[in-house]
Write a protein that holds these residues in place. Structure first.
Motif, short mmCIF file in Angstrom:
data_model
loop_
_atom_site.label_atom_id
_atom_site.label_comp_id
_atom_site.label_asym_id
_atom_site.label_seq_id
_atom_site.Cartn_x
_atom_site.Cartn_y
_atom_site.Cartn_z
N TYR A 1 0.85 -1.19 0.00
CA TYR A 1 0.00 0.00 0.00
C TYR A 1 0.89 1.25 0.00
O TYR A 1 1.86 1.33 0.76
CB TYR A 1 -0.90 0.03 1.24
CG TYR A 1 -1.85 -1.13 1.37
CD1 TYR A 1 -3.19 -1.01 0.97
CD2 TYR A 1 -1.43 -2.34 1.92
CE1 TYR A 1 -4.07 -2.08 1.10
CE2 TYR A 1 -2.31 -3.40 2.06
CZ TYR A 1 -3.62 -3.27 1.65
OH TYR A 1 -4.50 -4.32 1.79
N ALA B 1 -3.53 3.98 -1.26
CA ALA B 1 -4.02 3.47 -2.53
C ALA B 1 -4.33 1.99 -2.42
O ALA B 1 -3.94 1.32 -1.46
CB ALA B 1 -2.97 3.71 -3.61
N GLN B 2 -5.06 1.46 -3.43
CA GLN B 2 -5.33 0.03 -3.44
C GLN B 2 -4.01 -0.71 -3.57
O GLN B 2 -3.05 -0.20 -4.16
CB GLN B 2 -6.27 -0.33 -4.59
CG GLN B 2 -5.69 -0.11 -5.98
CD GLN B 2 -6.73 -0.34 -7.07
OE1 GLN B 2 -7.87 0.05 -6.94
NE2 GLN B 2 -6.32 -0.99 -8.13
N ASP C 1 -1.26 -4.40 -10.08
CA ASP C 1 -2.64 -4.01 -9.83
C ASP C 1 -3.15 -3.24 -11.05
O ASP C 1 -2.44 -3.10 -12.06
CB ASP C 1 -2.79 -3.22 -8.53
CG ASP C 1 -2.49 -1.73 -8.69
OD1 ASP C 1 -1.77 -1.37 -9.65
OD2 ASP C 1 -2.97 -0.93 -7.89
N GLN C 2 -4.37 -2.77 -10.97
CA GLN C 2 -4.96 -1.96 -12.04
C GLN C 2 -5.46 -0.66 -11.42
O GLN C 2 -6.15 -0.68 -10.40
CB GLN C 2 -6.11 -2.72 -12.72
CG GLN C 2 -6.62 -2.05 -13.99
CD GLN C 2 -7.66 -2.92 -14.71
OE1 GLN C 2 -8.39 -3.65 -14.06
NE2 GLN C 2 -7.71 -2.84 -16.02
N GLU C 3 -5.10 0.46 -12.03
CA GLU C 3 -5.43 1.76 -11.47
C GLU C 3 -5.94 2.69 -12.56
O GLU C 3 -5.61 2.53 -13.74
CB GLU C 3 -4.19 2.39 -10.82
CG GLU C 3 -3.60 1.59 -9.67
CD GLU C 3 -2.34 2.24 -9.11
OE1 GLU C 3 -2.01 3.36 -9.56
OE2 GLU C 3 -1.70 1.62 -8.25
N TRP D 1 -5.79 6.05 -14.68
CA TRP D 1 -4.77 7.02 -15.05
C TRP D 1 -5.30 7.87 -16.21
O TRP D 1 -5.59 7.35 -17.27
CB TRP D 1 -3.47 6.32 -15.46
CG TRP D 1 -2.42 7.28 -15.93
CD1 TRP D 1 -2.04 7.55 -17.22
CD2 TRP D 1 -1.61 8.12 -15.10
NE1 TRP D 1 -1.07 8.49 -17.26
CE2 TRP D 1 -0.77 8.87 -15.96
CE3 TRP D 1 -1.51 8.31 -13.73
CZ2 TRP D 1 0.16 9.80 -15.48
CZ3 TRP D 1 -0.60 9.23 -13.25
CH2 TRP D 1 0.22 9.96 -14.12
N ALA E 1 -8.23 2.96 -17.34
CA ALA E 1 -7.69 1.93 -16.46
C ALA E 1 -6.40 1.39 -17.07
O ALA E 1 -6.37 1.00 -18.25
CB ALA E 1 -8.70 0.80 -16.28
N VAL F 1 -0.48 -1.67 -13.57
CA VAL F 1 0.72 -1.15 -12.91
C VAL F 1 1.54 -2.34 -12.44
O VAL F 1 1.00 -3.32 -11.93
CB VAL F 1 0.35 -0.25 -11.71
CG1 VAL F 1 1.61 0.35 -11.11
CG2 VAL F 1 -0.61 0.85 -12.15
N TYR G 1 3.85 1.25 -16.29
CA TYR G 1 2.44 1.27 -16.66
C TYR G 1 2.27 0.54 -17.99
O TYR G 1 3.17 0.54 -18.84
CB TYR G 1 1.93 2.70 -16.85
CG TYR G 1 1.70 3.50 -15.59
CD1 TYR G 1 1.84 2.93 -14.32
CD2 TYR G 1 1.35 4.85 -15.66
CE1 TYR G 1 1.63 3.67 -13.17
CE2 TYR G 1 1.13 5.60 -14.52
CZ TYR G 1 1.27 5.02 -13.27
OH TYR G 1 1.07 5.76 -12.14
#
Length: 205
Positions: free
Chosen positions: A123, A133-134, A149-151, A153, A157, A160, A178
């Protein structure tokens, strides 16, 4: 062949026919029993995988200013990272602080180990908004850690990826990337190289 006792002969033949399958079955059971005694391979216990990070570090950071735009403009920062062990290594807390002519970055990283999945959750919180953050989730294999993970931006989506390498040295290397094409290609946008700061007691030896 001269058979003087046909009844005895037939009895012997019958016993051979009956006992032959039983012998094969006994062999199968013996093989299965031997296999059951073999222990399955032990899963790697990774609760100390981040022990290499415990301590104080001089940190050099390179940050890509505009990821996923074709930009090649990087900003370089220098600062300090301090990592403390929590729960006997099953977690750790990192304080990250760097400066450059372009600004100041201050962050906090919490890493937690799950003994059931044998994976780490990472985290990150930026000092500007103080929001965790997730988590990035992953594990170490052959001395290299990979976490994903996926974030969101810029309204999209993206995937990352974190990669930790050179973890057995006094200069660990970290990269964040990314991907906006489902992981087919990756663009590195954050690179840190650390140098361990020796304690005064260590320098004396």
């Amino acid at each position: 062949m001269n058979i003087k006792h046909p009844r005895t002969y037939l009895l012997v033949c019958s016993l051979v026919v009956v006992l032959q399958p039983l012998q094969g079955l006994a062999q199968q059971n013996s093989d299965a029993s031997g296999a059951s005694l073999q222990h399955p391979p032990t899963e790697w216990d990774g609760q100390h995988d981040f022990d290499f990070e415990i301590g104080t570090w001089k940190t050099h950071l390179r940050r890509l200013v505009h990821p996923l735009t074709g930009s090649t403009t990087w900003i370089e920062y220098d600062g300090t990272t301090v990592v403390r062990k929590v729960w006997n290594g099953r977690a750790n807390l990192e304080e990250f602080e760097t400066d450059s002519s372009q600004g100041h970055i201050e962050g906090l990283t919490l890493r937690l180990y799950n003994p059931q999945s044998h994976q780490w959750s990472i985290y990150w919180a930026n000092g500007q908004d103080a929001i965790l953050a997730q988590p990035m989730i992953g594990e170490f294999k052959n001395g290299q850690g990979e976490f994903f993970d996926q974030e969101p931006w810029k309204g999209r989506a993206v995937f990352v990826r974190f990669i930790w390498s050179k973890t057995t040295s006094n200069s660990p290397h970290f990269e964040q990337s990314y991907s906006d094409d489902g992981g087919k290609t990756w663009e590195v946008n954050w690179i840190t190289d650390q140098t361990r700061v020796q304690k005064e007691a260590d320098k004396a030896h």
